[in-house]
Design a protein around this motif. Structure first.
Motif, mmCIF file in Angstrom:
data_model
loop_
_atom_site.group_PDB
_atom_site.id
_atom_site.type_symbol
_atom_site.label_atom_id
_atom_site.label_comp_id
_atom_site.label_asym_id
_atom_site.label_seq_id
_atom_site.Cartn_x
_atom_site.Cartn_y
_atom_site.Cartn_z
ATOM 1 N N LYS A 150 46.667 34.817 33.625
ATOM 2 C CA LYS A 150 46.440 34.892 35.226
ATOM 3 C C LYS A 150 46.549 36.027 35.723
ATOM 4 N N LYS A 151 46.599 36.677 36.801
ATOM 5 C CA LYS A 151 47.705 37.995 36.950
ATOM 6 C C LYS A 151 47.653 37.787 38.112
ATOM 7 N N LEU A 152 48.412 38.254 38.714
ATOM 8 C CA LEU A 152 48.127 38.443 40.179
ATOM 9 C C LEU A 152 46.864 39.643 40.967
ATOM 10 N N PRO A 153 45.912 39.529 42.048
ATOM 11 C CA PRO A 153 45.586 40.319 42.438
ATOM 12 C C PRO A 153 46.204 41.366 42.481
ATOM 13 N N PHE A 154 44.723 42.031 43.177
ATOM 14 C CA PHE A 154 45.059 43.823 43.940
ATOM 15 C C PHE A 154 45.563 43.944 44.170
ATOM 16 N N GLU A 155 45.776 43.264 45.606
ATOM 17 C CA GLU A 155 46.934 43.875 46.908
ATOM 18 C C GLU A 155 47.741 42.963 46.759
ATOM 19 N N CYS A 156 48.293 42.457 46.287
ATOM 20 C CA CYS A 156 49.628 41.866 45.716
ATOM 21 C C CYS A 156 50.509 43.076 44.947
#
Length: 280
Positions: free
Chosen positions: A239-245
């Motif tokens: 899992k990774k942070l979304p683009f916006e973060c």
């Protein structure tokens, strides 16, 4: 290609042929704009700034605004070339506005505006107004120029910097139409006019009003969730942070130590891209 784009190309071509020059008056205006930008970026103190609503932040995610208001001390520092990137953008924009003037494009230059959103008066300084419509001048990376600023619809679909709300906010405050964005590619110096041609202005204004009211209640709400990582179109199980973060200075505190920013765990490239993995 829009008429104004053709005017600019035509004037620049005349300059290269020795058939046109920039007037001293226009040059003085460009120099004054650059001096203003230098003072803003390099002489104004950034310490102790209290949160306030501005046209430039009305479109940012709620969670980012909550942090800016309540926990500004948790913001991570920008890298050391951030200010240089900002001032290069300011210089390019100032020169481009001078080019527009010499190309015969009639516009009203930047001015301070104020508008009422929910119970707050929000102020800002727009870039320019053409034919009773406000336009924002933006410099963009090659990727953003090609992909984000492809159209107003494409920009609105993923807008972590809040450019759509900023434009609509300026338009409401000055009682004019939202014109769009004049975008310059920082890599190639290509430029284009991207018109605001989508019918969501009322929806955007309402979203600003709702955000103002929600921040008055001052309850934290994270706007995003971790997303699955894919490599070569296949899920990696990570899992990774979304683009916006990725653009948020508060992401480390917001995710409470549950992320690790490290080289891609699956890339086989020699120089692996950095990825913010979620380890919750």
């Amino acid at each position: 290609m829009q008429l104004n784009e053709l005017k600019i190309h035509s004037w620049l071509q005349n300059v290269t042929r020795g058939e046109a020059t920039m007037s001293d008056q226009t040059i003085s205006g460009v120099v004054a704009d650059i001096a203003t930008a230098l003072k803003k970026q390099f002489t104004e103190s950034r310490k102790g700034d209290k949160f306030r609503w501005r046209m430039s932040n009305v479109g940012k995610p709620y969670c980012q605004l909550w942090y800016a208001k309540n926990k500004p001390e948790t913001a991570s520092s920008f890298n050391t070339v951030f200010l240089l990137n900002m001032i290069v953008g300011d210089i390019v924009e100032a020169v481009f506005k001078g080019v527009m003037k010499e190309a015969g494009i009639v516009y009203q230059d930047a001015k301070a505006v104020k508008g009422k959103f929910a119970d707050k008066e929000i102020s800002g300084t727009n870039d320019l107004t053409i034919d009773n419509a406000v336009w924002d001048v933006k410099t963009a990376s090659n990727y953003s120029f090609q992909n984000k600023f492809e159209s107003a619809e494409k920009l609105a679909a993923s807008d972590p910097f809040g450019y759509v709300a900023q434009l609509c906010g300026y338009a409401k405050a000055d009682d004019v139409d939202p014109g769009g964005w004049i975008v310059i590619n920082k890599n190639s110096m290509e430029f284009k006019f991207v018109p605001y041609d989508i019918d969501n202005r009322d929806e955007v204004i309402k979203s600003i009003d709702d955000k103002v009211l929600e921040l008055e209640k001052n309850e934290f709400r994270r706007c995003f969730e971790p997303v699955d990582e894919f490599y070569r179109r296949k899920p990696t199980g990570n899992k990774k942070l979304p683009f916006e973060c990725g653009f948020c200075q508060y992401r480390l505190d917001c995710w409470d130590g549950k992320i690790s920013e490290e080289p891609s765990r699956c890339s086989t490239a020699v120089e692996k891209p950095m990825v913010a993995y979620f380890n919750g």
